[in-house]
Design an enzyme around this catalytic site. Structure first.
Site, PDB file in Angstrom:
ATOM      1  N   PRO A  10      38.363  14.607 -49.893  1.00 27.07           N
ATOM      2  CA  PRO A  10      37.488  13.426 -49.877  1.00 27.07           C
ATOM      3  C   PRO A  10      37.074  13.046 -48.472  1.00 27.07           C
ATOM      4  O   PRO A  10      37.405  11.973 -48.001  1.00 27.07           O
ATOM      5  CB  PRO A  10      38.349  12.346 -50.541  1.00 27.07           C
ATOM      6  CG  PRO A  10      39.761  12.735 -50.253  1.00 27.07           C
ATOM      7  CD  PRO A  10      39.767  14.244 -50.193  1.00 27.07           C
ATOM      8  N   CYS A  11      36.363  13.928 -47.818  1.00 25.67           N
ATOM      9  CA  CYS A  11      35.962  13.660 -46.434  1.00 25.67           C
ATOM     10  C   CYS A  11      35.119  12.401 -46.355  1.00 25.67           C
ATOM     11  O   CYS A  11      34.989  11.821 -45.304  1.00 25.67           O
ATOM     12  CB  CYS A  11      35.205  14.860 -45.886  1.00 25.67           C
ATOM     13  SG  CYS A  11      34.664  15.996 -47.118  1.00 25.67           S
ATOM     14  N   HIS A  12      34.580  11.987 -47.471  1.00 25.14           N
ATOM     15  CA  HIS A  12      33.736  10.784 -47.447  1.00 25.14           C
ATOM     16  C   HIS A  12      34.586   9.527 -47.255  1.00 25.14           C
ATOM     17  O   HIS A  12      34.078   8.471 -46.956  1.00 25.14           O
ATOM     18  CB  HIS A  12      32.933  10.701 -48.738  1.00 25.14           C
ATOM     19  CG  HIS A  12      33.783  10.526 -49.948  1.00 25.14           C
ATOM     20  ND1 HIS A  12      34.229  11.593 -50.702  1.00 25.14           N
ATOM     21  CD2 HIS A  12      34.300   9.416 -50.518  1.00 25.14           C
ATOM     22  CE1 HIS A  12      34.964  11.103 -51.698  1.00 25.14           C
ATOM     23  NE2 HIS A  12      35.025   9.810 -51.613  1.00 25.14           N
TER      24      HIS A  12
END
Length: 117
Positions: free
Chosen positions: A60-62
DNA sequence: CTGCTGACTGGTA
DNA sequence: GTACCAGCCAGCA
């Protein structure tokens, strides 16, 4: 344990990914926090690079944003990043996240602290 | 191997 | 709150 010096970079990348994966939904962490949790509090600069390439999937780089609750960037799909964060219940303003201090996930603080809730 | 760039941060003005 | 400078680390040409 002596050859670790040779794997730091590789380890660091894996460590960052591991940390990011530990970020629960509805929470966000800054590059500095992720870097610190990965063992390199001064490598937030590299964290951004790692996020960009995202060598591992399901990360979940966001959920990783810049300091002060700013979104930072998302490879040209910053709009998507905002949507993802908002989809998790986060209040994203025009330039930064709302109530960021409360939404900020502190991996290093989880030693004896208790979150807001 | 060398040099530049980048999804960054903190301090000062 | 905005703008400029210096520092740090990994990836790419």
């Amino acid at each position: 344990m002596t050859k670790r010096l040779h794997k730091v970079e590789s380890d660091f990348t894996a460590r960052v990914i591991a940390v990011v994966r530990r970020i629960p939904p509805g929470r966000v962490a800054t590059y500095g926090d992720v870097a610190a949790a990965a063992g390199r509090p001064r490598a937030w600069r590299a964290v951004g690079t790692i996020m960009r390439t995202c060598p591992a999937g399901g990360v979940p780089c966001h959920r990783v944003i810049a300091a002060a609750g700013r979104l930072g960037g998302y490879g040209g799909n910053l709009e998507l990043k905002r949507a993802l964060l908002r989809a998790e219940g986060l209040l994203v303003g025009a330039q930064r996240v709302r109530d960021f201090p409360a939404r900020r996930w502190a991996p290093a603080l989880r030693a004896k602290s208790r979150n807001t809730g």
